[in-house]
Design an enzyme around this catalytic site. Structure first.
Site, PDB file in Angstrom:
ATOM      1  N   LYS A 153      40.706  29.959  -8.512  1.00 35.18           N
ATOM      2  CA  LYS A 153      40.414  30.848  -9.648  1.00 35.18           C
ATOM      3  C   LYS A 153      41.600  31.757  -9.979  1.00 35.18           C
ATOM      4  O   LYS A 153      41.487  32.660 -10.803  1.00 35.18           O
ATOM      5  CB  LYS A 153      39.152  31.666  -9.360  1.00 35.18           C
ATOM      6  CG  LYS A 153      37.922  30.777  -9.078  1.00 35.18           C
ATOM      7  CD  LYS A 153      36.611  31.544  -9.070  1.00 35.18           C
ATOM      8  CE  LYS A 153      35.476  30.648  -8.571  1.00 35.18           C
ATOM      9  NZ  LYS A 153      34.150  31.059  -9.010  1.00 35.18           N
ATOM     10  N   PHE A 206      34.600  37.965  -5.420  1.00 32.62           N
ATOM     11  CA  PHE A 206      33.786  38.077  -4.204  1.00 32.62           C
ATOM     12  C   PHE A 206      33.337  36.672  -3.824  1.00 32.62           C
ATOM     13  O   PHE A 206      33.194  35.807  -4.695  1.00 32.62           O
ATOM     14  CB  PHE A 206      32.539  38.940  -4.452  1.00 32.62           C
ATOM     15  CG  PHE A 206      32.760  40.404  -4.196  1.00 32.62           C
ATOM     16  CD1 PHE A 206      33.439  41.190  -5.109  1.00 32.62           C
ATOM     17  CD2 PHE A 206      32.277  40.997  -3.034  1.00 32.62           C
ATOM     18  CE1 PHE A 206      33.647  42.542  -4.877  1.00 32.62           C
ATOM     19  CE2 PHE A 206      32.468  42.351  -2.786  1.00 32.62           C
ATOM     20  CZ  PHE A 206      33.153  43.123  -3.714  1.00 32.62           C
ATOM     21  N   LYS A 223      38.331  29.494  -3.235  1.00 36.89           N
ATOM     22  CA  LYS A 223      37.989  30.194  -4.497  1.00 36.89           C
ATOM     23  C   LYS A 223      39.151  31.061  -4.959  1.00 36.89           C
ATOM     24  O   LYS A 223      39.455  31.143  -6.141  1.00 36.89           O
ATOM     25  CB  LYS A 223      36.731  31.054  -4.304  1.00 36.89           C
ATOM     26  CG  LYS A 223      35.460  30.210  -4.215  1.00 36.89           C
ATOM     27  CD  LYS A 223      34.224  31.012  -3.864  1.00 36.89           C
ATOM     28  CE  LYS A 223      33.059  30.063  -3.623  1.00 36.89           C
ATOM     29  NZ  LYS A 223      31.868  30.705  -3.072  1.00 36.89           N
ATOM     30  N   ASP A 260      25.206  29.403 -10.844  1.00 38.59           N
ATOM     31  CA  ASP A 260      26.126  28.316 -11.186  1.00 38.59           C
ATOM     32  C   ASP A 260      25.505  27.335 -12.176  1.00 38.59           C
ATOM     33  O   ASP A 260      26.208  26.652 -12.906  1.00 38.59           O
ATOM     34  CB  ASP A 260      26.533  27.561  -9.915  1.00 38.59           C
ATOM     35  CG  ASP A 260      27.500  28.391  -9.078  1.00 38.59           C
ATOM     36  OD1 ASP A 260      28.343  29.085  -9.676  1.00 38.59           O
ATOM     37  OD2 ASP A 260      27.386  28.372  -7.846  1.00 38.59           O
ATOM     38  N   ASN A 280      18.937  35.015  -7.941  1.00 41.05           N
ATOM     39  CA  ASN A 280      19.284  35.174  -6.521  1.00 41.05           C
ATOM     40  C   ASN A 280      18.954  36.601  -6.089  1.00 41.05           C
ATOM     41  O   ASN A 280      18.463  37.397  -6.873  1.00 41.05           O
ATOM     42  CB  ASN A 280      20.756  34.830  -6.301  1.00 41.05           C
ATOM     43  CG  ASN A 280      21.653  35.694  -7.163  1.00 41.05           C
ATOM     44  OD1 ASN A 280      21.729  36.899  -6.988  1.00 41.05           O
ATOM     45  ND2 ASN A 280      22.306  35.074  -8.149  1.00 41.05           N
ATOM     46  N   LYS A 323       4.731  28.723 -21.571  1.00 35.66           N
ATOM     47  CA  LYS A 323       4.618  28.650 -20.110  1.00 35.66           C
ATOM     48  C   LYS A 323       4.382  27.199 -19.686  1.00 35.66           C
ATOM     49  O   LYS A 323       3.471  26.535 -20.200  1.00 35.66           O
ATOM     50  CB  LYS A 323       3.449  29.534 -19.670  1.00 35.66           C
ATOM     51  CG  LYS A 323       3.310  29.641 -18.190  1.00 35.66           C
ATOM     52  CD  LYS A 323       2.160  30.564 -17.842  1.00 35.66           C
ATOM     53  CE  LYS A 323       1.854  30.448 -16.357  1.00 35.66           C
ATOM     54  NZ  LYS A 323       0.655  31.157 -15.987  1.00 35.66           N
TER      55      LYS A 323
HETATM   56  O1  PMT Z   1      24.424  42.900  -5.261  1.00 32.05           O
HETATM   57  P1  PMT Z   1      24.290  43.127  -3.762  1.00 32.05           P
HETATM   58  O2  PMT Z   1      22.862  43.018  -3.307  1.00 32.05           O
HETATM   59  O3  PMT Z   1      24.938  44.418  -3.321  1.00 32.05           O
HETATM   60  O4  PMT Z   1      25.048  41.926  -3.011  1.00 32.05           O
HETATM   61  C1  PMT Z   1      26.438  41.840  -3.112  1.00 32.05           C
HETATM   62  C2  PMT Z   1      26.898  40.377  -3.236  1.00 32.05           C
HETATM   63  C3  PMT Z   1      26.550  39.627  -1.973  1.00 32.05           C
HETATM   64  C4  PMT Z   1      26.225  39.717  -4.456  1.00 32.05           C
HETATM   65  C5  PMT Z   1      28.455  40.424  -3.464  1.00 32.05           C
HETATM   66  O5  PMT Z   1      29.042  41.106  -2.384  1.00 32.05           O
HETATM   67  C6  PMT Z   1      29.042  39.025  -3.596  1.00 32.05           C
HETATM   68  O6  PMT Z   1      29.417  38.411  -2.610  1.00 32.05           O
HETATM   69  N1  PMT Z   1      29.142  38.497  -4.853  1.00 32.05           N
HETATM   70  C7  PMT Z   1      29.606  37.133  -5.092  1.00 32.05           C
HETATM   71  C8  PMT Z   1      28.504  36.162  -4.837  1.00 32.05           C
HETATM   72  C9  PMT Z   1      28.986  34.712  -4.778  1.00 32.05           C
HETATM   73  O7  PMT Z   1      28.686  33.997  -3.882  1.00 32.05           O
HETATM   74  O8  PMT Z   1      29.763  34.338  -5.679  1.00 32.05           O
HETATM   75  P2  PMT Z   1      30.300  32.813  -5.852  1.00 32.05           P
HETATM   76  O9  PMT Z   1      30.858  32.316  -4.586  1.00 32.05           O
HETATM   77  O10 PMT Z   1      29.227  32.027  -6.513  1.00 32.05           O
HETATM   78  O11 PMT Z   1      31.440  33.065  -6.877  1.00 32.05           O
HETATM   79  C10 PMT Z   1      32.751  33.486  -6.513  1.00 32.05           C
HETATM   80  C11 PMT Z   1      33.251  34.432  -7.560  1.00 32.05           C
HETATM   81  O12 PMT Z   1      33.240  33.822  -8.857  1.00 32.05           O
HETATM   82  C12 PMT Z   1      32.441  35.715  -7.694  1.00 32.05           C
HETATM   83  O13 PMT Z   1      33.347  36.766  -7.893  1.00 32.05           O
HETATM   84  C13 PMT Z   1      31.577  35.469  -8.921  1.00 32.05           C
HETATM   85  O14 PMT Z   1      31.280  36.678  -9.608  1.00 32.05           O
HETATM   86  C14 PMT Z   1      32.447  34.553  -9.759  1.00 32.05           C
HETATM   87  N2  PMT Z   1      31.669  33.576 -10.574  1.00 32.05           N
HETATM   88  C15 PMT Z   1      30.885  32.653  -9.969  1.00 32.05           C
HETATM   89  C16 PMT Z   1      30.196  31.718 -10.735  1.00 32.05           C
HETATM   90  C17 PMT Z   1      30.320  31.761 -12.127  1.00 32.05           C
HETATM   91  N3  PMT Z   1      29.674  30.893 -12.887  1.00 32.05           N
HETATM   92  N4  PMT Z   1      31.080  32.696 -12.692  1.00 32.05           N
HETATM   93  C18 PMT Z   1      31.768  33.590 -11.949  1.00 32.05           C
HETATM   94  O15 PMT Z   1      32.475  34.448 -12.479  1.00 32.05           O
END
Ligand code: PMT
Length: 401
Positions: free
Chosen positions: A339, A321, A335, A277, A208, A287
């Site tokens: 979580k 986040f 979330k 995810d 991403n 390849k």
């Molecule tokens: O890195 P930058 O360019 O500065 O951008 C910042 C950001 C947009 C990446 C950041 O601010 C942000 O929003 N990060 C979370 C991205 C996200 O959408 O996460 P999520 O909704 O998929 O997951 C929610 C939370 O669970 C997050 O804290 C993530 O780290 C965590 N997670 C998600 C999936 C997974 N398999 N394991 C996790 O721990």
């Protein structure tokens, strides 16, 4: 953090004066009110007009100038300052302060201030290594003055070695640290940042747009506030923040392993990484070749690291986040509870200046008790400090004095 802070930027004479102009711009951009004091020698390199135009304040240089004394006066300059930064700081200025000499405006205000003072020395490598200079620096350090070490490299005098003025960004970060409250001393903050990459074949991966800027800002801010910081980072192009333990990973699986390893010592976890995810069910050793027919990818779920931590968090503070394109509060709120988080930072990435790969963010803070705070567009460093402020408040509630 710099908003409305009064900074005196002392500029003494050396070729690196031009870098002080850039440093001034960083302070001003961060909202600081900067007064520049220049020595006579500094004015040989860059005119006061440059500093005056960029700071929006008069530049001070003369101890016995009636206009300057009437306008502010050197004692008020010293008394009103939140921080003094001397960049570049010559051996001469440092030697004078170490010996108690106050014979011009800069050294006089320096002697009169009770604000923290940060020297950024820049000089010829042999001057820097000279035991007299080293003695002066050491005696000032012992008295509580702060120094940022000069960088190594080619010097203007033709020699190469230690003596270059550090990059303006490094001096800015050192100044930021001096203004930061030391309210995370004794804590270990585990931060994740950046994207993960899920390998498909030796030349392709699923990932991403995360640049790591948000997570690195959190790591830097936590360190500035006195915490031990472990930063588990996916691939980024960012230099690691000073004093932070960087653990580099590529995939979500690797991130999980490293996060779980660091988790036992952590008192706070901030998961700003954008973790994939899903990952390809199989990784091709070679390849993948183009075929005439359509191609379908089979994906399997990655572990949800944060959800796993939520199950074993005990009294740790867990911050997540959420980057959303629709129904921000609904999705982020789900979330937060699913979580078992204490706080989630929700960024609506459809807004300009928010989310991936920009220096600012526009976020809402959702607390476990249902409280929602809306923050204006801020730099990612400011967002980091805002979220750490909330973490510190949570510790204060958990352990009342
Ligand atoms: O890195 P930058 O360019 O500065 O951008 C910042 C950001 C947009 C990446 C950041 O601010 C942000 O929003 N990060 C979370 C991205 C996200 O959408 O996460 P999520 O909704 O998929 O997951 C929610 C939370 O669970 C997050 O804290 C993530 O780290 C965590 N997670 C998600 C999936 C997974 N398999 N394991 C996790 O721990």
């Amino acid at each position: 953090m710099f908003k409305d802070k009064k900074i005196v930027l002392g500029v003494s004479g050396g070729i690196a004066v031009y870098k002080a102009v850039e440093l001034l711009r960083l302070f001003v951009k961060a909202g600081a009110d900067v007064s520049v004091v220049m020595t006579r020698n500094a004015q040989e390199f860059v005119t006061p007009l440059t500093f005056q135009t960029l700071s929006g304040n008069p530049v001070y240089s003369e101890l016995f100038n009636l206009y300057q004394e009437k306008k502010i006066g050197h004692i008020s300059l010293a008394e009103n300052a939140d921080l003094f930064v001397i960049a570049p700081a010559t051996a001469n200025v440092i030697g004078k302060v170490a010996s108690g000499i106050a014979d011009d405006l800069l050294t006089t205000t320096l002697m009169a201030t009770k604000a923290p003072v940060l020297f950024a020395p820049a000089m010829n490598v042999h001057m820097y290594e000279n035991p007299i200079y080293q003695r002066n620096e050491n005696s000032l350090r012992q008295l509580g003055y702060h120094f940022i070490d000069p960088a190594y490299g080619e010097l203007a005098c033709g020699y190469s070695g230690q003596g270059k003025l550090p990059a303006p960004e490094a001096i800015f970060a050192a100044a930021q640290k001096l203004l930061a409250p030391q309210d995370l001393c004794g804590h270990t903050v585990l931060v994740t940042a950046g994207p993960t990459r899920e390998e498909l074949d030796p030349v392709r991966y699923i990932s991403n747009y995360s640049s790591g800027k948000m997570g690195y800002a959190v790591a830097r801010a936590a360190r500035q506030r006195g915490a031990e910081v472990v930063l588990v980072s996916g691939p980024t192009f960012l230099p690691p923040p000073a004093g932070v333990k960087l653990v580099s990973v590529v995939s979500a699986k690797q991130m999980r392993e490293q996060v779980l390893q660091a988790f036992s010592k952590a008192t706070v976890v901030v998961k700003s990484a954008a973790v994939a995810d899903y990952r390809p069910v199989s990784v091709s050793g070679h390849k993948l070749k183009k075929k005439d027919a359509e191609m379908f990818l089979s994906l399997e779920k990655n572990p949800d690291i944060l959800a796993e931590l939520g199950q074993i968090k005990q009294d740790r503070i867990l911050v997540g986040f959420a980057a959303e394109t629709q129904d921000l509060l609904k999705h982020a709120g789900e979330k937060l509870s699913k979580k078992n988080l204490d706080l989630i930072v929700a960024n609506d990435i459809t807004q300009s200046g928010a989310g991936f790969d920009v220096d600012t963010n526009v976020v809402k803070l959702l607390h476990a008790d249902g409280k929602v705070e809306e923050l204006p567009q801020l730099s990612k460093v400011e967002v980091a400090h805002q979220l750490l402020d909330r973490v510190v408040d949570m510790f204060a509630v958990a352990k009342p004095e």
